[in-house]
Design a protein around this motif. Structure first.
Motif, PDB file in Angstrom:
ATOM      1  N   HIS A 366       0.836  -1.213   0.000  1.00 33.02           N
ATOM      2  CA  HIS A 366       0.000   0.000   0.000  1.00 33.02           C
ATOM      3  C   HIS A 366       0.866   1.256   0.000  1.00 33.02           C
ATOM      4  O   HIS A 366       0.577   2.232  -0.715  1.00 33.02           O
ATOM      5  N   LEU A 367       1.922   1.243   0.785  1.00 31.60           N
ATOM      6  CA  LEU A 367       2.815   2.407   0.848  1.00 31.60           C
ATOM      7  C   LEU A 367       3.507   2.637  -0.490  1.00 31.60           C
ATOM      8  O   LEU A 367       3.656   3.782  -0.929  1.00 31.60           O
ATOM      9  N   ARG A 368       3.932   1.559  -1.123  1.00 30.92           N
ATOM     10  CA  ARG A 368       4.577   1.709  -2.438  1.00 30.92           C
ATOM     11  C   ARG A 368       3.605   2.289  -3.458  1.00 30.92           C
ATOM     12  O   ARG A 368       3.985   3.148  -4.273  1.00 30.92           O
ATOM     13  N   ARG A 369       2.355   1.839  -3.407  1.00 28.38           N
ATOM     14  CA  ARG A 369       1.363   2.345  -4.349  1.00 28.38           C
ATOM     15  C   ARG A 369       1.165   3.853  -4.163  1.00 28.38           C
ATOM     16  O   ARG A 369       1.142   4.614  -5.124  1.00 28.38           O
ATOM     17  N   ALA A 370       1.044   4.273  -2.905  1.00 32.88           N
ATOM     18  CA  ALA A 370       0.873   5.699  -2.640  1.00 32.88           C
ATOM     19  C   ALA A 370       2.138   6.474  -2.970  1.00 32.88           C
ATOM     20  O   ALA A 370       2.087   7.562  -3.560  1.00 32.88           O
ATOM     21  N   GLY A 371       3.293   5.912  -2.605  1.00 30.91           N
ATOM     22  CA  GLY A 371       4.550   6.596  -2.889  1.00 30.91           C
ATOM     23  C   GLY A 371       4.809   6.750  -4.372  1.00 30.91           C
ATOM     24  O   GLY A 371       5.291   7.795  -4.832  1.00 30.91           O
ATOM     25  N   ASP A 372       4.480   5.711  -5.156  1.00 34.58           N
ATOM     26  CA  ASP A 372       4.662   5.799  -6.610  1.00 34.58           C
ATOM     27  C   ASP A 372       3.777   6.895  -7.198  1.00 34.58           C
ATOM     28  O   ASP A 372       4.193   7.630  -8.107  1.00 34.58           O
ATOM     29  N   ALA A 373       2.538   6.988  -6.692  1.00 33.32           N
ATOM     30  CA  ALA A 373       1.644   8.030  -7.197  1.00 33.32           C
ATOM     31  C   ALA A 373       2.170   9.420  -6.869  1.00 33.32           C
ATOM     32  O   ALA A 373       2.077  10.347  -7.683  1.00 33.32           O
ATOM     33  N   LEU A 374       2.739   9.560  -5.675  1.00 37.94           N
ATOM     34  CA  LEU A 374       3.255  10.872  -5.250  1.00 37.94           C
ATOM     35  C   LEU A 374       4.645  11.167  -5.806  1.00 37.94           C
ATOM     36  O   LEU A 374       5.100  12.312  -5.756  1.00 37.94           O
ATOM     37  N   GLY A 375       5.312  10.128  -6.297  1.00 38.38           N
ATOM     38  CA  GLY A 375       6.679  10.313  -6.757  1.00 38.38           C
ATOM     39  C   GLY A 375       7.641  10.530  -5.612  1.00 38.38           C
ATOM     40  O   GLY A 375       8.642  11.238  -5.752  1.00 38.38           O
ATOM     41  N   ARG A 376       7.376   9.881  -4.469  1.00 39.12           N
ATOM     42  CA  ARG A 376       8.206  10.059  -3.276  1.00 39.12           C
ATOM     43  C   ARG A 376       8.477   8.713  -2.614  1.00 39.12           C
ATOM     44  O   ARG A 376       7.656   7.803  -2.678  1.00 39.12           O
ATOM     45  N   ASP A 377       9.628   8.646  -1.970  1.00 34.65           N
ATOM     46  CA  ASP A 377      10.023   7.446  -1.249  1.00 34.65           C
ATOM     47  C   ASP A 377       9.515   7.556   0.181  1.00 34.65           C
ATOM     48  O   ASP A 377      10.091   8.266   1.008  1.00 34.65           O
ATOM     49  N   LEU A 378       8.456   6.836   0.495  1.00 29.99           N
ATOM     50  CA  LEU A 378       7.841   6.956   1.815  1.00 29.99           C
ATOM     51  C   LEU A 378       8.572   6.160   2.892  1.00 29.99           C
ATOM     52  O   LEU A 378       8.105   6.087   4.025  1.00 29.99           O
ATOM     53  N   THR A 379       9.713   5.573   2.543  1.00 30.64           N
ATOM     54  CA  THR A 379      10.567   4.995   3.584  1.00 30.64           C
ATOM     55  C   THR A 379      11.571   6.010   4.101  1.00 30.64           C
ATOM     56  O   THR A 379      12.281   5.727   5.072  1.00 30.64           O
ATOM     57  N   ASP A 380      11.629   7.194   3.486  1.00 23.42           N
ATOM     58  CA  ASP A 380      12.539   8.256   3.904  1.00 23.42           C
ATOM     59  C   ASP A 380      11.813   9.172   4.892  1.00 23.42           C
ATOM     60  O   ASP A 380      10.695   9.643   4.624  1.00 23.42           O
ATOM     61  N   VAL A 381      12.437   9.453   6.042  1.00 27.55           N
ATOM     62  CA  VAL A 381      11.746  10.205   7.086  1.00 27.55           C
ATOM     63  C   VAL A 381      11.381  11.619   6.626  1.00 27.55           C
ATOM     64  O   VAL A 381      10.339  12.158   7.020  1.00 27.55           O
ATOM     65  N   ARG A 382      12.217  12.234   5.791  1.00 30.84           N
ATOM     66  CA  ARG A 382      11.913  13.599   5.339  1.00 30.84           C
ATOM     67  C   ARG A 382      10.733  13.596   4.356  1.00 30.84           C
ATOM     68  O   ARG A 382       9.866  14.465   4.421  1.00 30.84           O
ATOM     69  N   CYS A 383      10.710  12.598   3.474  1.00 28.41           N
ATOM     70  CA  CYS A 383       9.563  12.494   2.567  1.00 28.41           C
ATOM     71  C   CYS A 383       8.279  12.211   3.348  1.00 28.41           C
ATOM     72  O   CYS A 383       7.215  12.783   3.056  1.00 28.41           O
ATOM     73  N   ARG A 384       8.388  11.343   4.340  1.00 28.43           N
ATOM     74  CA  ARG A 384       7.218  11.033   5.159  1.00 28.43           C
ATOM     75  C   ARG A 384       6.716  12.276   5.878  1.00 28.43           C
ATOM     76  O   ARG A 384       5.507  12.525   5.947  1.00 28.43           O
ATOM     77  N   ALA A 385       7.625  13.070   6.418  1.00 31.09           N
ATOM     78  CA  ALA A 385       7.228  14.288   7.126  1.00 31.09           C
ATOM     79  C   ALA A 385       6.550  15.268   6.178  1.00 31.09           C
ATOM     80  O   ALA A 385       5.571  15.931   6.547  1.00 31.09           O
ATOM     81  N   THR A 386       7.066  15.370   4.958  1.00 31.06           N
ATOM     82  CA  THR A 386       6.475  16.288   3.983  1.00 31.06           C
ATOM     83  C   THR A 386       5.052  15.867   3.619  1.00 31.06           C
ATOM     84  O   THR A 386       4.117  16.679   3.615  1.00 31.06           O
ATOM     85  N   VAL A 387       4.868  14.581   3.329  1.00 27.01           N
ATOM     86  CA  VAL A 387       3.538  14.093   2.967  1.00 27.01           C
ATOM     87  C   VAL A 387       2.592  14.191   4.166  1.00 27.01           C
ATOM     88  O   VAL A 387       1.419  14.552   4.016  1.00 27.01           O
ATOM     89  N   HIS A 388       3.092  13.911   5.345  1.00 27.71           N
ATOM     90  CA  HIS A 388       2.271  14.024   6.552  1.00 27.71           C
ATOM     91  C   HIS A 388       1.764  15.454   6.731  1.00 27.71           C
ATOM     92  O   HIS A 388       0.592  15.682   7.061  1.00 27.71           O
ATOM     93  N   LEU A 389       2.627  16.439   6.496  1.00 22.63           N
ATOM     94  CA  LEU A 389       2.228  17.840   6.608  1.00 22.63           C
ATOM     95  C   LEU A 389       1.167  18.182   5.566  1.00 22.63           C
ATOM     96  O   LEU A 389       0.170  18.865   5.872  1.00 22.63           O
ATOM     97  N   ALA A 390       1.358  17.699   4.347  1.00 24.23           N
ATOM     98  CA  ALA A 390       0.380  17.982   3.300  1.00 24.23           C
ATOM     99  C   ALA A 390      -0.983  17.382   3.629  1.00 24.23           C
ATOM    100  O   ALA A 390      -2.025  18.026   3.447  1.00 24.23           O
ATOM    101  N   LEU A 391      -0.993  16.155   4.146  1.00 28.14           N
ATOM    102  CA  LEU A 391      -2.262  15.523   4.514  1.00 28.14           C
ATOM    103  C   LEU A 391      -2.913  16.228   5.695  1.00 28.14           C
ATOM    104  O   LEU A 391      -4.146  16.336   5.770  1.00 28.14           O
ATOM    105  N   ALA A 392      -2.106  16.713   6.620  1.00 33.72           N
ATOM    106  CA  ALA A 392      -2.664  17.462   7.750  1.00 33.72           C
ATOM    107  C   ALA A 392      -3.308  18.758   7.272  1.00 33.72           C
ATOM    108  O   ALA A 392      -4.356  19.181   7.791  1.00 33.72           O
TER     109      ALA A 392
END
Length: 531
Positions: A366-392
């Motif tokens: 599921h994470l890979r599917r979302a990460g591929d759509a966003l063009g981001r590596d969701l295993t990277d803490v900085r990418c995760r923080a960025t996406v988390h902020l956008a969703l918030a």
């Protein structure tokens, strides 16, 4: 079938009662073999307990003649179905006495094989053993029913928690139609996150459980991931500041939990602020932060002291434009993958797997599917923080508006973070942190939250890195290592500090005037990776 000479019946019954009392006090499944063996020693006759009319043997003494059971099949069937209470017959040279046990069909049948008809004292003893076996089996059934009820009640409470964490209090109500927990009638709740030995969670929860399987107006749920956590959802319609007065008045479970912590040095308690039911996930995040601070507090209790989240200090319109642009590709991703991704941005992958009953590989997919759509590596803490902020910022997701109202492309995140308000927010997050702990925090983030790599970069041990991070948790009031919900704030605060430190360095070449209101003491002392 002779009895034991010279032994009074009263003494025999005392022995039977002692064995029954021993087994009842043990609380486990009855040891039928010990009872049957005891009867054999008293009568000299071999004994078997046949489960039902099919002839399946539950237990038997070692010398019981199993070959006689096929001949007894018609009689056993009548006894098992309640057509007969007891009967005796001959099979070859053996006298077989059979007695049905209990009142619910199919009944088990006690079969005694001897060389002759038992004397009256022995027949009475056999009946007493049958009664004792019936009582032990009933006790076993009651215990099994109780355990099943406790398991089902726990599963229902967990389902309610899952629905609330997903922001769906109406779904929680629909799932519990007919037995709706009183908590769902509350306007707001607080989460009390109790840290205790895993073996004591059941005892604590059961001590407060009511006949409906809930906890009065509140709810206690075993955390399926962190075995030492008990999640307590406490109704709070009053909304007192910091959650202290609720417990002092004794309403709900707050005072009970505080008393547990006071009396048990291994316990700690984190308390969230008051939230509406559809914001239970936010309450859980706050409680996790508070628990991180509580572990080192003198009384091991901490309430979450509200810090404005980063999404609350950014310029609203530009921040929304940026966030909607970033998450817009998620519109093409299945909702399940988006929901799993939201959870995975707030807790470890293993925790999401345990919470949803999925495998880690499924969560990763599921994470890979979302990460591929966003063009981001969701295993990277900085990418995760960025996406988390956008969703918030976007709340429930993109509304399809990917550009600003004036037709201009959305701003970059660094532009949003370069404001005075963002700098003050970052200073508030980081200022209490000693320099060496800040260096460790920065190195840990640079190493993608890998303590081993951070230790290698700093030239210290991995245990020292974790000790520094634990100390940082207590100072910052952020959970970094357990649930990990505080990593995003740490990433953003360090990034903002880096941006403004760079601005100050650039300004130093043209003017001595720095940025007002930003504490220059927060300069990092390790290399930063700009993303």
């Amino acid at each position: 079938m002779g009895g034991v000479e010279g032994r009074p019946a009263a003494g025999q019954l005392d022995g039977l009662l002692r064995e029954v009392r021993r087994q009842a006090a043990r609380g486990a499944d009855p040891d039928l073999g010990r009872i049957l063996g005891w009867l054999y020693r008293q009568t000299g006759s071999h004994v078997a307990l046949v489960a039902d009319g099919t002839g399946r043997v539950e237990s038997a003494t070692e010398g019981f003649p199993l070959e006689t059971l096929p001949a007894l099949a018609p009689l056993l069937a009548r006894l098992s179905t309640g057509q007969l209470a007891a009967a005796a017959t001959d099979v070859g040279a053996l006298r077989m006495r059979c007695e049905g046990l209990g009142t619910h069909e199919p009944r088990p049948v006690l079969v005694v094989a001897g060389s002759s008809e038992p004397v009256p004292e022995e027949a009475a003893l056999i009946s007493h053993v049958g009664t004792a076996l019936t009582l032990l089996r009933h006790a076993e059934g009651s215990e099994r029913t109780w355990r099943d009820y406790q398991r089902k009640a726990g599963q229902l409470r967990f389902a309610v928690l899952q629905a609330l964490l997903a922001g769906e209090p109406l779904l929680a109500r629909r799932m519990t139609t007919g037995v709706v927990p009183p908590l769902l009638d509350a306007g707001r709740l607080r989460i009390h996150l109790l840290h205790c030995p895993p073996s004591e969670r059941d005892r604590i929860s059961r001590a407060q459980q009511d006949p409906s399987g809930y906890h009065g107006p509140d709810l206690m749920v075993h955390c399926p991931v962190f075995k030492e956590h008990l999640i307590c959802l406490v109704a709070d319609d009053e909304g007192e500041e910091e959650g202290d007065r609720v417990g002092e008045r004794g309403r709900g479970q707050g005072e009970f939990l505080r008393r547990l912590v006071r009396d048990n040095p291994r316990y700690a308690l984190g308390v969230s602020g008051a939230h509406p039911l559809n914001a239970t996930a936010d309450a859980y995040t706050q409680a996790a932060h508070a628990l991180a601070a509580a572990r080192t507090a003198p009384d091991r209790v901490a309430s979450y002291h509200g810090r404005t989240p980063l999404d609350g200090v950014l310029a609203r319109r530009p921040a929304l434009d940026w966030a909607r642009s970033l998450v817009r590709p998620l519109d093409s991703v299945p909702k399940t993958s988006v929901d799993v991704t939201r959870l995975a941005l707030n807790m470890p992958r293993s925790a999401v797997a345990g919470l949803l009953g999925l495998s880690r590989n499924t969560v990763a997919a599921h994470l890979r599917r979302a990460g591929d759509a966003l063009g981001r590596d969701l295993t990277d803490v900085r990418c995760r923080a960025t996406v988390h902020l956008a969703l918030a910022l976007t709340g429930s997701g993109s509304d399809g508006s990917a550009e600003a109202e004036d037709g201009q492309p959305p701003p970059a995140l660094d532009d949003l973070l370069a404001t005075e308000r963002a700098a003050v927010w970052a200073g508030t997050v980081l200022r209490p942190l000693p320099a060496r702990h800040r260096r460790t925090l920065q190195a840990w983030i640079d190493a993608n939250a890998d303590a081993r790599r951070a230790a290698h970069a700093l030239g210290i041990s991995r245990n020292t890195v974790r000790a520094h991070l634990r100390a940082a948790e207590a100072v910052l009031g952020l959970d970094l290592l357990t649930v990990g919900t505080g990593i995003h704030d740490a990433v953003h605060a360090l990034r903002i500090s880096d941006i403004h430190a760079g601005d100050r360095r650039g300004a130093a070449h043209t003017t001595p005037v720095g940025l007002g209101g930003v504490d220059g003491a927060n300069k990092p002392s390790v290399r930063h990776i700009r993303r």
